[in-house]
Design an enzyme around this catalytic site. Sequence first.
Site, PDB file in Angstrom:
ATOM      1  N   HIS A   1       7.404   1.079   1.597  1.00 37.75           N
ATOM      2  CA  HIS A   1       6.962   1.194   2.826  1.00 37.75           C
ATOM      3  C   HIS A   1       6.394   0.183   3.456  1.00 37.75           C
ATOM      4  O   HIS A   1       6.273  -0.212   4.673  1.00 37.75           O
ATOM      5  CB  HIS A   1       5.761   2.242   2.782  1.00 37.75           C
ATOM      6  CG  HIS A   1       5.681   3.126   4.094  1.00 37.75           C
ATOM      7  ND1 HIS A   1       5.339   4.392   4.060  1.00 37.75           N
ATOM      8  CD2 HIS A   1       5.492   2.761   5.233  1.00 37.75           C
ATOM      9  CE1 HIS A   1       5.191   4.953   5.411  1.00 37.75           C
ATOM     10  NE2 HIS A   1       5.115   3.774   6.106  1.00 37.75           N
TER      11      HIS A   1
ATOM     12  N   TYR B   1       3.348  10.894   5.065  1.00 33.46           N
ATOM     13  CA  TYR B   1       3.378  11.506   6.076  1.00 33.46           C
ATOM     14  C   TYR B   1       3.089  12.877   5.809  1.00 33.46           C
ATOM     15  O   TYR B   1       3.779  13.585   5.317  1.00 33.46           O
ATOM     16  CB  TYR B   1       4.654  11.550   7.104  1.00 33.46           C
ATOM     17  CG  TYR B   1       5.201  10.316   7.347  1.00 33.46           C
ATOM     18  CD1 TYR B   1       4.537   8.973   7.486  1.00 33.46           C
ATOM     19  CD2 TYR B   1       6.379  10.117   7.997  1.00 33.46           C
ATOM     20  CE1 TYR B   1       4.767   7.925   7.837  1.00 33.46           C
ATOM     21  CE2 TYR B   1       7.297   8.900   8.428  1.00 33.46           C
ATOM     22  CZ  TYR B   1       6.481   7.872   8.292  1.00 33.46           C
ATOM     23  OH  TYR B   1       6.828   6.593   8.728  1.00 33.46           O
TER      24      TYR B   1
END
Length: 291
Positions: free
Chosen positions: A116, A58
């Site tokens: 992830h 991010y």
Amino acid sequence: MYDVKKFKYFTVSSIAFGTWRIGGGYWYASHDRDNEWVSAIKRAIELGITLIDTAEMYGNGHAEELVGQAIKSFDREQLFIVSKVWPSRADYDNVLKSANNSSKRLGTYIDLYLLHAPSRVPICQTMKAFEKLVDDGIIRFFGLSNFDVKGIENARQCLSKYELVAIQNHYSLLYRKDEESVLGYAERNGLMYMAYTPLENGILSKNEFLANIGRKYNKTATQVALNWYISHNNLVPIVKASKINHVEENAGVMGWRLSEEDWKAIDTHFRERNYLLDKFISTLKSMRPWK
């Protein structure tokens, strides 16, 4: 905390603050709204949303930096910080490096560290690194994101010291695939299930069926949808908000519950009316990067 979920090893707020698209996007940073984003995170914590979800991807780490900046004035022990390592960095050495870098950007240890998404790296390499990170005090717990039951089971078989404690997947009233397997598996095994994209990028916030039910409680469609999720025993929805009024709206989901009748009505409505939309979203999901 205003409203919490209790698990075997920890207690967290019943909703999580998400940071996808805060501080940038897919491996790129943006600094033009830093003050706004930090203020939003702070307000969320003030209102009892003390579970904060982020990732190294991010904003290319900038989201973690903003979280680190926002949490400085709060009691760290009251917070629960989640971050993630990207699958291309899932080998033993890179997991250790990524976690240490994330911890430095956050300015603190990581409560929950997730892979992830599935990786080509053998999962036991990643799990071995996760256990090393717990031993080193860089992380407290670990889990997986975007995994099915088979993948979770494979990961658990690699462990020798610690337990896998959480799974984070896409789940919403419009995307209920995990009800077939992962959601029930998580509950049976005491795993926290974190649901990302629970509002489907605002689609459910505009849903008139939810809005009609919300009028009975003086709540918005967004608040009704989120309350439906937190009524699950082990489910924690992740909601991103960059504006203070949206943070406050999200926090308004806590401290009350839908009646059993209304919960079932919502369940039935979306189960019967959104089968085709569910398949459409599933197709879109397969075409975009993981959150």
